[in-house]
Enzyme design. Sequence first.
Site, short mmCIF file in Angstrom:
data_model
loop_
_atom_site.label_atom_id
_atom_site.label_comp_id
_atom_site.label_asym_id
_atom_site.label_seq_id
_atom_site.Cartn_x
_atom_site.Cartn_y
_atom_site.Cartn_z
CG ASP A 32 -8.20 7.53 6.93
OD1 ASP A 32 -7.05 7.05 6.90
OD2 ASP A 32 -9.23 6.83 6.66
CG ASP A 70 -14.09 9.37 -0.61
OD1 ASP A 70 -13.02 8.99 -1.12
OD2 ASP A 70 -15.21 8.89 -0.91
CB VAL A 71 -8.40 10.73 -1.67
CG1 VAL A 71 -7.66 11.12 -0.41
CG2 VAL A 71 -8.41 9.21 -1.88
CE1 TYR A 85 -2.41 -1.58 -3.23
CE2 TYR A 85 -0.47 -2.73 -4.08
CZ TYR A 85 -1.04 -1.86 -3.17
OH TYR A 85 -0.26 -1.25 -2.21
CB THR A 113 -0.84 -1.80 7.05
OG1 THR A 113 -1.27 -2.32 5.79
CG2 THR A 113 0.57 -1.28 6.95
N1 LIG Z 1 0.88 -2.59 3.46
C1 LIG Z 1 1.59 -2.90 2.40
O1 LIG Z 1 2.08 -4.03 2.24
C2 LIG Z 1 1.86 -1.84 1.35
C3 LIG Z 1 2.91 -2.06 0.44
C4 LIG Z 1 3.15 -1.10 -0.54
C5 LIG Z 1 2.38 0.04 -0.60
N2 LIG Z 1 1.36 0.23 0.30
C6 LIG Z 1 0.57 1.46 0.18
O2 LIG Z 1 0.65 2.17 1.39
C7 LIG Z 1 -0.47 3.03 1.49
C8 LIG Z 1 -1.06 2.93 2.88
O3 LIG Z 1 -1.61 1.62 3.05
P1 LIG Z 1 -1.46 0.78 4.39
O4 LIG Z 1 -0.78 -0.48 4.03
O5 LIG Z 1 -0.92 1.61 5.48
O6 LIG Z 1 -2.99 0.38 4.62
P2 LIG Z 1 -4.05 0.76 5.74
O7 LIG Z 1 -5.32 0.12 5.28
O8 LIG Z 1 -3.54 0.43 7.10
O9 LIG Z 1 -4.18 2.36 5.62
C9 LIG Z 1 -4.79 2.98 4.52
C10 LIG Z 1 -5.64 4.14 5.01
O10 LIG Z 1 -6.22 4.78 3.86
C11 LIG Z 1 -7.56 5.12 4.19
N3 LIG Z 1 -8.37 5.27 2.98
C12 LIG Z 1 -8.88 4.28 2.20
N4 LIG Z 1 -9.64 4.80 1.23
C13 LIG Z 1 -9.61 6.15 1.39
C14 LIG Z 1 -10.22 7.23 0.70
N5 LIG Z 1 -11.04 7.03 -0.35
N6 LIG Z 1 -9.98 8.49 1.13
C15 LIG Z 1 -9.19 8.71 2.21
N7 LIG Z 1 -8.60 7.72 2.91
C16 LIG Z 1 -8.80 6.46 2.50
C17 LIG Z 1 -8.05 3.98 5.07
O11 LIG Z 1 -9.20 4.34 5.84
C18 LIG Z 1 -6.80 3.71 5.91
O12 LIG Z 1 -6.81 4.45 7.11
C19 LIG Z 1 -1.42 2.63 0.36
O13 LIG Z 1 -1.29 3.52 -0.73
C20 LIG Z 1 -0.91 1.26 -0.03
O14 LIG Z 1 -1.23 0.93 -1.35
C21 LIG Z 1 1.09 -0.69 1.27
#
Ligand SMILES: NC(=O)c1ccc[n+]([C@@H]2O[C@H](COP(=O)([O-])OP(=O)(O)OC[C@H]3O[C@@H](n4cnc5c(N)ncnc54)[C@H](O)[C@@H]3O)[C@@H](O)[C@H]2O)c1
Length: 266
Positions: free
Chosen positions: A39, A59-60, A159, A194
């Site tokens: 992360d 950082d990805v 997005y 989240t």
């Molecule tokens: N929550 C939703 O409603 C939802 C719905 C569909 C898809 N998603 C996808 O699920 C995935 C996870 O999101 P989430 O909802 O758990 O959010 P979240 O914010 O709780 O978790 C995302 C994590 O990614 C990390 N992150 C951000 N930028 C980064 C980078 N450059 N390098 C490494 N890590 C990085 C953040 O620090 C965080 O810990 C994402 O791809 C999101 O698009 C989420």
Amino acid sequence: MDTLRIDRRVVLVTGAASGIGWEIARTCAAEGATVHLADISDAVHDAARQLTAIAHVCDVTDPDAVRALVDGIVESSGRLDVAFLNAGINGVPSPLQPGGAIDELSFAAWQRVLSVNLDGLFHCLQQTARVMKTQRAGSIVVTASTAGLRAEPRVSYPYVASKAAVVGLVRQAALELARFGVRVNALAPGPVVTNIGGTAPRSESSTAAWEDSIPMRRWGRPSDIAGLALLLASDASSWMTGSIHVADGGASALTQVSSSELPGPE
Ligand SMILES: NC(=O)c1ccc[n+]([C@@H]2O[C@H](COP(=O)([O-])OP(=O)(O)OC[C@H]3O[C@@H](n4cnc5c(N)ncnc54)[C@H](O)[C@@H]3O)[C@@H](O)[C@H]2O)c1
């Protein structure tokens, strides 16, 4: 069911300090896998400690850092069996919010989201595929979104565009990697509680409007996604590749025609 087992597999989860990624990491660790959490946030150290797993700050969006991450995992754990490429952000206004319309959105905001959700995924896919191709085995599971499968005015332009591109990338990589024994699939969650929308509570009206679009009448929880993730990681999905798996409480089965919500001249 033996085919669902992932014990002793070496697993990477990106975006693992929070939300869906953390829950996937927790589930894999509970199933006996060796789990590497990556992360951008230092919170990944705490997250990994709770699971007796291995933390990496990465950082990805940085291709060299991603290469070093994957090489480091192979060096320390010997191989990489499963990669959950999950890191993603939004944090940009939707077309229904001030500043989010197509003629108002800043290019910087567009690029910020694309750099993590698409470029970051490209770097991770490239490095994990490199290792798995050599192994002639592996499962890559990408977190897409239902927002990549159709237009969604409650979510920002970058997005929606990034997640639609993610779907194309997953399918294309699945074709290339199939004969190397590497499967590539995507999760497409609907709205899940989240930190992605920020930690401030959502307004009651926004929460209710989302719930109204979900036949099961509730937002998803990360644990609603983790079981599907486990399936895609394991041999239970041995003939699945290039497929996009929706978990959204029935939302995409519902035809909603509500164009009255869209902005327009009086
Ligand atoms: N929550 C939703 O409603 C939802 C719905 C569909 C898809 N998603 C996808 O699920 C995935 C996870 O999101 P989430 O909802 O758990 O959010 P979240 O914010 O709780 O978790 C995302 C994590 O990614 C990390 N992150 C951000 N930028 C980064 C980078 N450059 N390098 C490494 N890590 C990085 C953040 O620090 C965080 O810990 C994402 O791809 C999101 O698009 C989420």
